[in-house]
Structures are given as structure tokens and as C-alpha cells.
Design a protein around this motif. Structure first.
Motif, PDB file in Angstrom:
ATOM      1  N   LYS A   1       0.839  -1.189   0.000  1.00  0.00           N
ATOM      2  CA  LYS A   1       0.000   0.000   0.000  1.00  0.00           C
ATOM      3  C   LYS A   1       0.876   1.242   0.000  1.00  0.00           C
ATOM      4  CE  LYS A   1      -3.033  -2.739   2.857  1.00  0.00           C
ATOM      5  NZ  LYS A   1      -3.217  -3.129   4.244  1.00  0.00           N
ATOM      6  N   ARG A   2       0.351   2.288  -0.564  1.00  0.00           N
ATOM      7  CA  ARG A   2       1.086   3.539  -0.597  1.00  0.00           C
ATOM      8  C   ARG A   2       1.141   4.143   0.801  1.00  0.00           C
ATOM      9  NH1 ARG A   2      -0.411   8.967  -1.490  1.00  0.00           N
ATOM     10  NH2 ARG A   2      -2.581   8.393  -1.914  1.00  0.00           N
ATOM     11  N   ALA A   3       2.323   4.454   1.263  1.00  0.00           N
ATOM     12  CA  ALA A   3       2.486   5.106   2.555  1.00  0.00           C
ATOM     13  C   ALA A   3       2.049   6.558   2.443  1.00  0.00           C
ATOM     14  CB  ALA A   3       3.939   5.029   3.011  1.00  0.00           C
ATOM     15  N   LEU A   4       1.333   7.021   3.447  1.00  0.00           N
ATOM     16  CA  LEU A   4       0.842   8.399   3.465  1.00  0.00           C
ATOM     17  C   LEU A   4       1.766   9.329   4.229  1.00  0.00           C
ATOM     18  CD1 LEU A   4      -2.942   7.672   4.102  1.00  0.00           C
ATOM     19  CD2 LEU A   4      -1.885   8.416   1.962  1.00  0.00           C
ATOM     20  N   ILE A   5       2.489   8.789   5.197  1.00  0.00           N
ATOM     21  CA  ILE A   5       3.393   9.603   6.002  1.00  0.00           C
ATOM     22  C   ILE A   5       4.798   9.448   5.426  1.00  0.00           C
ATOM     23  CG2 ILE A   5       4.323   9.993   8.321  1.00  0.00           C
ATOM     24  CD1 ILE A   5       1.714   8.706   9.391  1.00  0.00           C
ATOM     25  N   THR A   6       5.260  10.475   4.772  1.00  0.00           N
ATOM     26  CA  THR A   6       6.525  10.391   4.027  1.00  0.00           C
ATOM     27  C   THR A   6       7.566  11.388   4.524  1.00  0.00           C
ATOM     28  OG1 THR A   6       5.666  11.920   2.363  1.00  0.00           O
ATOM     29  CG2 THR A   6       5.365   9.560   1.948  1.00  0.00           C
ATOM     30  N   GLN A   7       7.206  12.204   5.523  1.00  0.00           N
ATOM     31  CA  GLN A   7       8.133  13.196   6.052  1.00  0.00           C
ATOM     32  C   GLN A   7       8.353  12.952   7.535  1.00  0.00           C
ATOM     33  OE1 GLN A   7       6.311  16.955   5.172  1.00  0.00           O
ATOM     34  NE2 GLN A   7       6.804  16.879   2.990  1.00  0.00           N
ATOM     35  N   ALA A   8       9.470  13.457   8.028  1.00  0.00           N
ATOM     36  CA  ALA A   8       9.741  13.363   9.460  1.00  0.00           C
ATOM     37  C   ALA A   8       8.735  14.214  10.227  1.00  0.00           C
ATOM     38  CB  ALA A   8      11.163  13.833   9.752  1.00  0.00           C
ATOM     39  N   VAL A   9       8.360  13.740  11.411  1.00  0.00           N
ATOM     40  CA  VAL A   9       7.397  14.456  12.234  1.00  0.00           C
ATOM     41  C   VAL A   9       8.071  15.658  12.879  1.00  0.00           C
ATOM     42  CG1 VAL A   9       5.906  14.323  14.259  1.00  0.00           C
ATOM     43  CG2 VAL A   9       6.034  12.388  12.661  1.00  0.00           C
TER      44      VAL A   9
END
Length: 876
Positions: free
Chosen positions: A30-38
Motif C-alpha cells: 500500500k502507498r504510505a501516506l506519512i513520508t516526512q519526518a514528524v
């Protein structure tokens, strides 16, 4: 496209595999939605998640940072393409032509196929734990996270403070602003289901002490035997269709006061002979036992008792968890049921809160839970509400928040069950439908009783006219009369319905449909049903059953609730002294009980049953309604639904969506709820076909159960070219319909038309190609049903007696020799094609003959010449 050879093998097989779960589930990456550091400094606001009551006027200061907030539910959202795939799968589950038909998923399979990517789940839980929260669990659906913490941790992590409130003399807590989350997490998070302790309200209305019906004389309370007589359950019970082997779960946040109340109810009303019926209380997945919650225990016991009244041999299971500081225990119970073990096949929920008050995150949480339930084969029944079209004004004397519906009932994955009252008192026909004495088990109803929308309020046109008022609104209207001072008629109380309008988005006016509010999209199975508006949104209710509390017309439910310290009554002696109430909280478990009879009869669970309800309704209503199934007009014994066309559910109001109101304070003039404030457009009246007041209408349970499955058949006999128009003695021994002339279908047959027109070639003629105008008549008529604006028209035929009948269609190409057409017989429920034949060269007239059983759609399609035509339908 429909495939001729498909229906018989697939539908038969479906009956045997419907409880099975698919073995191979595609778990493609599945495509990941969270792609940046928090980054906690980069935030987004989760709009639409602050209660209207959380304002400065009610604010009593911040709660202690150490206040525990347990079992908060963080609702997640999947990528759009995955949501689209899930919606397609949900459609396939109800499509007999799909390989996925009734391939219900387990919770684990649902999560693997349609949950978030593991990397997204890890990022979310890591952030929660970094903020000091305890992550109790990620549900198997991979869409909901259960976590606990304190008010101080919530304030720091979500940038919203929890405050003490005082609202109408009651103490509450709530977040004072919309929560915020790191922007990197936003693509995967909808929000927290609840950060307050405002509970959903039970859809139960106690019978008032002071009622209008004192003017009408005697009252008739409804007990289980009455229910069985009115909605035609007795023939099912006689055939052994009693709910045996089925489990109905009622969702609560309390236990019952006494389990013996359920036993007493059944023994008093003649149900104890159904030995398989049982009652248990569970706390799913070892959630906290709530004990007895005063007041809510009444809801719990009536749910359990009246589900059993409709399905007396079913196992009734009460599933409850404790409310936490911020989370409704019933929601925890539902989530735990759906995500552990084998899910139930039937669930009833009798609580609600309006969309604009419930909040965007809570709305999404219930949507997601019901969606998962339907994917697992669970049928979810929900009380539509007890506030007319003013669900944001529950418990008020008049509406001030405009048109609104319950978020618990408005999703496309549940059955919203509305409420009716009986129309006999208004019509003065009580003795026609009720015996003057009771049986030994206290029933007195003789048969089906005409129904009207349940409406306790002065805004209802029937009540106003009964007391001689031509209108309810304005200074001289019924709602501003002296009657409001000593009765309960100035109240927001009645069966609910309306369009979904604030399921998503954020209201600009708290608690009012406004701002970026949007409703759920209209599901395909609801679109196009006669009467249902082309409004693009989900409309409720779907079906309705009796729900009155006896305030106006003298009819109400009896139940055994012995919690005398909190409003109950002793269940000893005559039931007339027992607890009495109404509300759609009765209608929902009863409808779940009727579905249990369907499940038993078919040997299958059905997930969301709405597609079938609406197919049956479409077959009955056709394109213009069905006058033979009107509730007020002695409906035929073949009707599946009773179409309620008299009365309304309009509510008294002031302010928004209100016509005829003026002034304020002691000078306030009450108006009536209207979709326009400048002109009277009542919200809403009963009408032919589907309507907001009662949905499809109420049910003939026997016909609903026996017409449910694809038991239809059509065997082609052939063509008769010899008889021509001289049909008497040859066809129509049970009944006939001749275009523009005769309409004499038998009692067991319901016939309606979709997209047809009528034409007369010759009103009177001696030409033998023309049909005799009546049995044995020498005069003849040349007429037809034909396709005018489209290339085809449908004849909806429901043979409700379970027998096979010879059906002959008379075809005559009266005015030409070049017409060609195809006639297909389709199963009305599955749309599977049972037979297809092509006709040409019928200038001299011929009969196309089939042996047909069940509920079918006869599709007549033009393929050549002017149009497609049928002159008569003959039933043997």
C-alpha cells in the motif's frame, strides 16, 4: 451486462458459501501516506471537532492535567485509491454476478486488504508514545488506534485544553478548540473520536404523564402479540421461521437492571415457549464491565425484549463496555466485537447524536465501523432518531438549529429505522383494528393498522386539523394555542429523517449545518427509487416501524423494566402498570429481529441489507408508486412494504430553517420546520413512494422474508398465434391488465410499470386482433403499454403466494408490420436474467407465455420499428 446462464449456479452456491471467508486476500503493498519526518512545530488543525457547548458562557475552567483520559480512539484514513477499492469491494459483496459476492472478510483480512500501511501505523504510534500516551492497541482493521493518557498530555500533544463546563445545570468536560497534529501525520489521521463527555442520547421516549390522547378516550398499548398481528409475523412463526440459530447483538454502555425482566417479559406475553430464545450479557474483548447505568438500563432492557419479540427463538446478546471519560462505551463494544473473533451477523444500536454536533472525527469513526461491519457480513440497524428532521435539537421544546439528522444513522452502511404511529385514532376507526378485550397474553390487535409518521408535536398537520386548526405556525397557529400549556405538544419529538448534510467538514455556526459541511454521497442502491430526491446525498430513514410513545394518538409500547428507583415499574400484575414508552429505539431492534428471520430462512448473513430492501421497493413502487400498497388504503396482501402517505414529521421551531416564527422571549411566535424560511416547505411530509418521514415505509414481514432471496424462476412456454384478442376462457383465469382498459390483478400479485406510456389505437373495434374489453365481451380495444422516452420499459411483477403461475403477454403490432422487440425476465432482487426471447412479425397478435414464480422484472426492449409494445398481461 447480465448473463443468461449465471444466476442458477452462482446464487445456489452463494447460499452455501455465504458464511465462509475468502482464503486468499490480495495484500499488495500500500502507498504510505506519512513520508516526512514528524515536526511538532509544523501543525494542521483538525476542524469540526469542538462541541457547540464548549464556549465561554459555559466555561468553568481547565481540568486538572492529571485527569485520566482512557481509551481515546484515534481514527485513521486510508489513501483515496484504497478507499475507492474498498467501496468497489463493498458493491461487489452485494452483486451476485461478482466473484466477491458474499465473500465476507475477517477483521484481519479487512486490515490486510484495506488498512493503512504498516509504516504509517508505526509513525503514528511512535509519535503518540513520544508524547507520553499509552497505545493500548491498534485494531485489526488497521484504521483505529486505542490510546490512553491525561488531560495534560492531550493539551500538549493536540494543542487543545480540556475544560470543565456547566451546561443547563449539568457538569461536563470538553476540549475548547479543534485539536492540532503534526502536518506530517495529517494525511493518515482524521482525528480523535471524542475529547468530551457529552454522551449520545438514547432514542427512547417515555410515555408522558400528561397527554393529548385523554381527549380520545381509550388507548391501545402494543405488546408482542400485537406486533406479530400488525406486521404479519404470525405466518412466519407458524412455519418455524422464528430466528432460531440467529444471534442479535444490542449495543449498550450498561447492563440491564435485572435479567429476570427479560424472562418475565417473555413469559407474560407468550414467548417463553420458544425454547431456543436466550439472553446473555457480554463485555467484548474483556472491556470494563459498566454495571448498571441508571436510565440507560431502560434502553438496554427494551432493546433486548423487543428484539426477542420479533425473533423469539433468537439468541439476544447485550454487548456493553463502560463509558470512559471521553468515549461512549457502546462504541468501544462495537469496535471490540468487529475486531475479535467471529463477528455477529446482526447488530442494533439505539443511540444517536446529530452530524453537526457529533463532529467530523466521530462521524468518520462510526462510518468506518459500520463499513467494516458490512464487509464482515454484519447487518447494522440504527434508530433514525426521535426528533423529526431536527436531530440537533433533541429534548428541546422547539428547534433552533435547523434541519439535521443523526450521525449514528446516516452512513450508507447501516439501516436507519424510522418511526410511525397508527392512524386509527385520527380516523376514528379504532374498533376496526382492535378487539375490545385482550387475549391471555394481552394482545388485542386484529390486523395491519394504517400508519402515519410518528409526530408528538403541535407542528404536525394531523393533530392541528384534529383540533380544528388550519395551520400550526404563526400567531393563530396550533403551536401558539393554549393547548401547548397543558399538554406535551410543544416539543421536538417524532420519528426522524432527512438528508445527510454535515457528515464531513466543519460548521461555521456551531451545531448547525453550515460552513464546509457536506453529507455522505448517495449510495447507488438508493438512487432512482420513486420518491427519493435527486439530492446527491444519503437520505434517511430506510424503513420505519411503529414507534409512538402514546402522547398524541394513544398507542405506545409496554416493556418490563423493574428499576423502580430510576423510573421503572414493578413487572408484577397486569402489564398496563408496567413501563411504557416509544421511540425508534424500539423500531431498530424489532427490524433487526425481522432480519434475523430472513437470515434464518435463507441460511445466510447479508451484510448491509439495504440494497435488497431498495430492490424490493423498486419492484413494488415502479416509476409512479403503487396505489395497491398504500398504508391508508387497505393494502393488498402481496405488498412487501406499506407506503405511508398521510401526515408529516414537522417540528415546532424558531430561527434557522423555520417558517412562520417571529419575535423572541415572551413574544416568541412558534413556526414550523421548513427547508425555506421565506416560504412553507415543511420538513417533511409523507408522500407516495419513498419520503423523509418514513423512508420506504413499514413492512409486511411475511412478504419481506419470503420474497427476499432469488427464488424467482421463469420457464418459457412459447408463442400462441391462434387465439388473437379472444382471451376469455383461455388466459387470465386469476386476473388481467389491459392497457387503458382493465386492471384486475389477483390479490397475490403486485404489478407496476417503470418508464412506460399508454396509447390507444382504437378505443372500440370488432377487429379480432384487438383484445376483448372484459371477459366474454363482444367489444374490443386496441391499446398498448409502450416505450416512449426510452428504448425499453419494465413490468414489475411480484407473485407473493410462492406458486408458479402462467403469465401471458399479448403483443400486437397494430399499426405496422416492422416492430421487433426483446422481452427479458429478470430476477427482481439479483437482476439475474432468467429468460430472454425476441419477437417480430406480430402484426396479427400473439401471446408470449411463461411459467413464472416469485418477484421478477419483465423488461420489454425496442429493437426495431416505432417502439416496444405490450397490450395485455394475463395471470393464470
Amino acid at each position: 451486462m447480465f448473463r443468461h446462464s449465471f444466476h442458477s449456479t452462482i446464487l445456489l452456491a452463494a447460499l452455501f458459501i455465504s458464511h465462509a471467508y475468502p482464503q486468499n486476500i490480495d495484500s499488495a503493498p500500500k502507498r504510505a501516506l506519512i513520508t516526512q519526518a514528524v515536526d511538532n512545530q509544523k501543525r494542521v488543525t483538525l476542524f469540526g471537532n469542538t462541541r457547540a457547548a464548549a464556549n465561554s458562557a459555559n466555561d468553568r475552567g481547565r481540568v486538572s492535567d492529571s485527569l485520566p483520559l482512557e481509551h481515546m480512539l484515534l481514527q485513521l484514513q486510508r489513501p483515496p485509491e484504497l478507499e475507492q477499492a474498498l467501496e468497489q469491494y463493498m458493491n461487489d459483496l452485494q452483486d451476485p454476478s461478482s466473484p466477491s459476492y458474499h465473500q465476507w472478510l475477517t477483521a484481519a483480512q479487512f486490515g490486510e486488504k484495506f488498512g493503512l500501511a504498516q509504516s504509517d501505523l508505526d509513525a503514528i504510534t511512535n509519535w503518540l508514545e513520544s508524547e507520553g500516551f499509552l497505545v493500548n492497541r491498534i485494531y485489526l482493521n488497521k484504521m483505529t488506534v486505542d490510546f490512553s493518557g491525561t488531560a495534560g498530555q492531550v493539551a500538549r500533544a493536540f494543542r487543545t485544553e480540556i475544560h470543565n463546563l456547566e451546561v443547563n445545570g449539568e457538569r461536563h468536560i470538553a476540549n475548547m478548540g479543534d485539536p492540532q497534529i503534526p502536518a506530517a501525520l495529517a494525511p493518515a489521521i482524521v482525528g480523535i473520536a471524542s475529547l468530551h463527555d457529552f454522551r449520545p442520547h438514547a432514542m427512547k421516549k417515555d410515555r408522558p404523564k400528561f397527554t393529548v390522547n385523554s381527549y380520545f378516550g381509550s388507548t391501545e398499548a402494543v405488546v408482542p402479540g400485537d406486533l406479530a398481528a400488525i406486521y404479519n409475523l404470525n405466518p412466519l412463526f407458524a412455519k418455524g421461521i422464528t430466528g432460531k440459530g440467529q444471534t442479535i447483538v444490542v449495543i449498550e454502555d450498561t447492563n440491564v437492571y435485572s435479567t429476570s425482566d427479560w424472562t418475565t417479559f417473555r413469559s407474560t406475553f407468550g414467548l417463553s415457549g420458544y425454547a431456543s430464545g436466550s439472553f446473555t450479557q457480554v463485555h467484548p474483548d474483556n472491556c470494563s464491565n459498566p454495571g448498571v447505568v441508571a436510565g440507560n438500563d431502560a434502553e438496554a432492557i427494551l432493546d433486548a425484549e423487543w428484539a426477542s419479540a420479533a425473533a423469539p427463538n433468537a439468541a439476544i446478546e447485550l454487548a456493553s463496555c463502560s463509558d470512559t471519560t471521553t468515549t461512549f462505551g457502546g462504541l468501544i463494544a462495537l469496535q471490540n466485537l468487529l475486531n475479535t473473533g467471529t463477528p455477529p451477523s446482526l447488530v442494533s444500536i439505539s443511540y444517536g447524536e446529530c452530524e453537526a454536533q457529533n463532529g467530523a472525527a466521530a462521524n468518520a469513526t462510526y462510518f468506518s465501523a459500520y463499513q467494516q461491519a458490512a464487509a464482515e457480513g454484519v447487518s447494522v440497524f440504527v434508530a433514525a432518531g426521535d426528533e423529526g428532521a431536527a436531530s440537533c435539537d433533541a429534548g428541546n421544546s422547539y428547534a433552533t438549529n435547523g434541519v439535521s439528522v443523526s450521525a449514528f444513522a446516516s452512513t450508507p452502511y447501516n439501516v436507519a429505522v424510522g418511526g410511525t404511529d397508527f392512524g386509527d385514532t385520527y380516523a376514528g376507526t379504532n374498533s376496526t383494528y382492535w378487539n375490545s378485550t385482550n387475549t391471555s397474553t394481552f394482545e388485542s390487535a386484529k390486523s395491519y393498522i394504517p400508519e402515519v409518521p410518528w409526530n408528538d408535536s403541535c407542528a404536525g398537520t394531523l393533530l392541528a386539523s384534529y383540533f380544528g386548526y388550519s395551520q400550526s405556525w404563526g400567531p393563530s397557529g396550533f403551536c401558539n394555542s393554549y393547548y401547548t400549556y397543558f399538554t406535551n405538544i410543544l416539543s421536538v419529538a417524532g420519528g426522524s429523517g432527512g438528508p445527510s448534510a454535515c457528515a464531513t467538514g466543519s460548521p461555521s455556526v456551531s451545531g448547525v449545518v453550515s460552513g464546509s459541511c457536506k453529507g455522505y454521497a448517495k449510495p447507488s442502491w438508493q438512487a432512482g427509487l420513486f420518491g427519493n430526491p435527486n439530492d446527491g446525498v444519503r437520505d434517511i430513514p430506510d424503513v420505519s416501524l411503529f414507534a409512538s410513545d402514546g402522547s398524541d394518538w394513544g398507542h405506545y409500547y409496554i416493556f418490563c423494566w423493574s428499576d423502580t428507583a430510576n423510573g421503572g415499574s414493578s413487572c408484577s400484575g397486569d402489564p398496563s402498570t408496567w413501563a411504557a414508552a416509544g421511540g425508534t429505539s424500539f423500531a431498530s431492534p424489532i427490524m433487526a429481529g425481522i432480519q434475523a428471520l430472513i437470515n434464518q430462512n435463507t441460511g445466510s448473513r447479508w451484510g448491509n441489507p439495504n440494497p435488497n430492501y431498495y430492490k424490493l421497493a423498486a419492484a413494488e413502487f415502479g416509476s409512479a408508486g403503487n396505489s395497491s400498497c398504500l398504508s391508508s388504503g387497505a393494502p393488498k396482501s402481496s405488498c412487501v412494504f406499506y407506503d405511508i402517505t398521510q401526515g408529516d414529521m414537522d417540528m415546532p421551531c424558531a430561527s434557522i430553517n423555520c417558517y412562520g416564527s417571529s419575535g423572541s422571549g415572551s413574544s416568541l411566535v412558534i413556526g414550523v420546520l421548513s427547508t425555506s424560511s421565506s416560504s412553507l416547505l415543511p420538513a417533511y411530509g409523507a408522500a407516495n413512494g419513498w419520503d423523509f418521514a418514513t423512508g420506504i415505509g413499514s413492512v409486511n414481514a411475511y412478504n419481506l422474508v419470503t420474497n427476499w432471496t432469488s427464488a424467482s424462476s421463469a420457464q418459457y412456454v412459447g408463442v400462441d398465434t391462434a387465439t388473437q384478442g379472444t382471451w376469455t376462457g383461455k388466459y387470465g383465469s386469476n386476473g388481467e391488465l389491459i392497457a387503458n382498459d382493465l386492471s384486475n390483478p389477483p390479490a397475490f400479485a403486485a404489478v407496476s410499470f417503470t418508464a412506460d406510456s399508454l396509447y390507444t389505437w382504437a378505443a372500440s373495434t370488432t377487429d379480432v386482433r384487438a383484445l376483448q374489453k372484459s371477459s366474454g365481451a363482444s367489444t374490443r380495444t386496441a391499446t398498448c403499454y409502450y416505450s416512449h422516452a426510452s428504448s425499453s420499459f419494465n413490468i414489475n411483477l411480484n407473485l407473493a403466494d410462492g406458486n408458479t403461475h402462467r403469465i401471458a403477454l399479448y403483443l400486437v403490432d397494430w399499426d405496422s408490420t416492422v416492430r421487433t422487440q426483446t422481452i427479458s425476465i429478470l430476477d427482481a432482487h439479483s437482476q439475474a436474467v432468467l429468460s430472454t426471447e425476441t419477437y417480430s412479425g406480430f402484426h396479427n397478435g400473439e401471446y408470449a407465455v411463461w411459467n413464472i414464480k416469485g418477484n421478477v422484472v419483465i423488461q420489454v426492449t425496442h429493437t426495431g420499428g416505432a417502439n416496444a409494445v405490450v397490450s395485455g398481461i394475463f395471470i393464470d
